[in-house]
Design a protein around this motif. Structure first.
Motif, PDB file in Angstrom:
ATOM      1  N   GLU A  98       0.832  -1.199   0.000  1.00 47.25           N
ATOM      2  CA  GLU A  98       0.000   0.000   0.000  1.00 47.25           C
ATOM      3  C   GLU A  98       0.870   1.253   0.000  1.00 47.25           C
ATOM      4  OE1 GLU A  98      -3.213   2.375  -0.251  1.00 47.25           O
ATOM      5  OE2 GLU A  98      -3.242   0.192  -0.383  1.00 47.25           O
ATOM      6  N   ARG A  99       0.494   2.224  -0.854  1.00 47.37           N
ATOM      7  CA  ARG A  99       1.165   3.513  -1.052  1.00 47.37           C
ATOM      8  C   ARG A  99       2.533   3.379  -1.717  1.00 47.37           C
ATOM      9  NH1 ARG A  99      -1.720   4.502   3.583  1.00 47.37           N
ATOM     10  NH2 ARG A  99      -0.056   4.011   5.037  1.00 47.37           N
ATOM     11  N   ARG A 116      -3.157   2.020  -4.284  1.00 49.52           N
ATOM     12  CA  ARG A 116      -3.774   3.078  -3.504  1.00 49.52           C
ATOM     13  C   ARG A 116      -5.123   2.600  -2.969  1.00 49.52           C
ATOM     14  NH1 ARG A 116       0.668   4.346  -4.133  1.00 49.52           N
ATOM     15  NH2 ARG A 116       1.567   6.316  -4.885  1.00 49.52           N
ATOM     16  N   GLY A 117      -5.284   2.660  -1.663  1.00 50.82           N
ATOM     17  CA  GLY A 117      -6.543   2.234  -1.054  1.00 50.82           C
ATOM     18  C   GLY A 117      -6.870   0.786  -1.334  1.00 50.82           C
ATOM     19  N   THR A 163      -8.558   5.758   9.685  1.00 44.43           N
ATOM     20  CA  THR A 163      -9.097   5.640   8.333  1.00 44.43           C
ATOM     21  C   THR A 163      -9.639   6.995   7.889  1.00 44.43           C
ATOM     22  OG1 THR A 163      -9.707   3.323   8.707  1.00 44.43           O
ATOM     23  CG2 THR A 163     -10.774   4.461   6.873  1.00 44.43           C
ATOM     24  N   ALA A 166     -10.791   9.934   0.699  1.00 47.55           N
ATOM     25  CA  ALA A 166      -9.846  10.281  -0.350  1.00 47.55           C
ATOM     26  C   ALA A 166     -10.499  11.225  -1.343  1.00 47.55           C
ATOM     27  CB  ALA A 166      -9.352   9.025  -1.062  1.00 47.55           C
ATOM     28  N   HIS A 173      -8.106   5.559   2.822  1.00 51.21           N
ATOM     29  CA  HIS A 173      -6.709   5.337   3.185  1.00 51.21           C
ATOM     30  C   HIS A 173      -6.647   5.062   4.683  1.00 51.21           C
ATOM     31  CE1 HIS A 173      -5.092   6.816  -0.660  1.00 51.21           C
ATOM     32  NE2 HIS A 173      -5.992   7.796  -0.587  1.00 51.21           N
ATOM     33  N   TYR A 175      -3.872   5.177   7.839  1.00 48.20           N
ATOM     34  CA  TYR A 175      -2.550   5.611   8.280  1.00 48.20           C
ATOM     35  C   TYR A 175      -2.390   5.316   9.766  1.00 48.20           C
ATOM     36  CZ  TYR A 175      -2.233   8.432   4.003  1.00 48.20           C
ATOM     37  OH  TYR A 175      -2.187   8.848   2.697  1.00 48.20           O
ATOM     38  N   PRO A 257      -5.362  11.655   0.299  1.00 50.00           N
ATOM     39  CA  PRO A 257      -6.191  11.462   1.488  1.00 50.00           C
ATOM     40  C   PRO A 257      -6.820  12.769   1.950  1.00 50.00           C
ATOM     41  CG  PRO A 257      -3.884  11.549   2.099  1.00 50.00           C
ATOM     42  CD  PRO A 257      -3.920  11.576   0.600  1.00 50.00           C
TER      43      PRO A 257
END
Length: 283
Positions: A98-99, A116-117, A163, A166, A173, A175, A257
């Protein structure tokens, strides 16, 4: 989130002239990065991959994804360069984290392959993209030392998964948030805390936020602020003069995000980059 913690105070820079010079150097560097021939302004399309091999007009090959990750099938005469090595026929990029992004070269273009996501994407970048060719600069508020604040880093006992939405509808997303940044805004703007994500450099932070200028003089969806690691007392510099736009402020082909709900400041932060000219911003 507004709090009643002991206020922090604005910094007292060595001199306004030096402060302004350093900001101008920083802003000029950010504009050069934005104008990179293969930066976000060069993105010509955003393709969401699935199991069906699909060809796109701005990238060679037929692209697909599955349990083993992203795959491209290149016809005879088609070629990509990956890490400087030619790729022909079928090539498996594998499962991307992811990312993460990988970049392949196709002539003058760069083909970004990314996740992404939770979704695999292909995002070609062409240096002759009209958005990039027309770019001149991003308007910004004049630098003002009042907006360079001394704040505090308040770590959580354990990082918390957060969460967020986006710029692309339906995408999310996740983090890890290691803690919060607390500061007091000038002119009676109150003391606030913003949830912080990990930054690009070890120990640094990345804060997404909106405020009362959002959608008025600054981009409506989000703004970004990088914060260096705290000192031994947990103090950090929160310099809103260096608040920047994310790529989605310039192009609909970004998956940026959105800020956590608690990172919506009620006061007007009249500092940092403003609405891009490409989105109808004023010089």
């Amino acid at each position: 989130m507004t709090t009643t913690q002991e206020p922090t105070t604005a910094q007292d820079p060595a001199g306004t002239e030096e402060f302004t010079r350093e900001w101008e150097e920083w802003h000029a560097a950010s504009q050069r990065a934005l104008a990179d021939p293969h930066g976000f302004l060069a993105v010509t399309s955003l393709h969401w991959l699935d199991a069906e091999p699909t060809r796109f007009p701005d990238a060679p090959g037929a692209w697909s994804t599955g349990p083993d990750g992203v795959r491209v099938e290149l016809d005879e005469g088609e070629e990509l360069l990956l890490d400087g090595e030619p790729v022909r026929g079928r090539y498996d990029f594998g499962v991307l984290p992811e990312r993460a992004s990988r970049y392949a070269t196709a002539g003058e273009a760069v083909i970004e392959v990314a996740k992404r996501g939770g979704h695999d994407i292909v995002r070609p970048r062409h240096p002759d993209n009209p958005l990039l060719r027309a770019f001149t600069r991003t308007p910004a508020y004049a630098p003002d030392p009042r907006w360079a604040l001394t704040g505090r880093y308040l770590p959580f006992e354990e990082p918390r998964p957060v969460t967020v939405g986006a710029a692309v509808e339906g995408l999310q997303h996740v983090y890890d948030a290691p803690g919060e940044i607390e500061f007091t805004l000038p002119d009676g703007g109150g003391t606030h805390r913003l949830t912080a994500f990990n930054g690009f450099r070890p120990g640094s932070f990345h804060v997404l936020f909106t405020d009362a200028t959002s959608g008025v003089t600054t981009y409506a969806a989000n703004r970004s602020l990088s914060i260096d690691e705290p000192d031994a007392q947990g103090r950090v510099t929160v310099d809103f003069n260096r608040a920047t736009n994310l790529p989605c402020a310039y192009t609909d082909l970004a998956t940026c995000p959105l800020p956590p709900a608690e990172n919506r400041l009620p006061a007007a932060v009249e500092a940092g980059e403003r609405i891009p000219l490409e989105r109808g911003g004023q010089p």
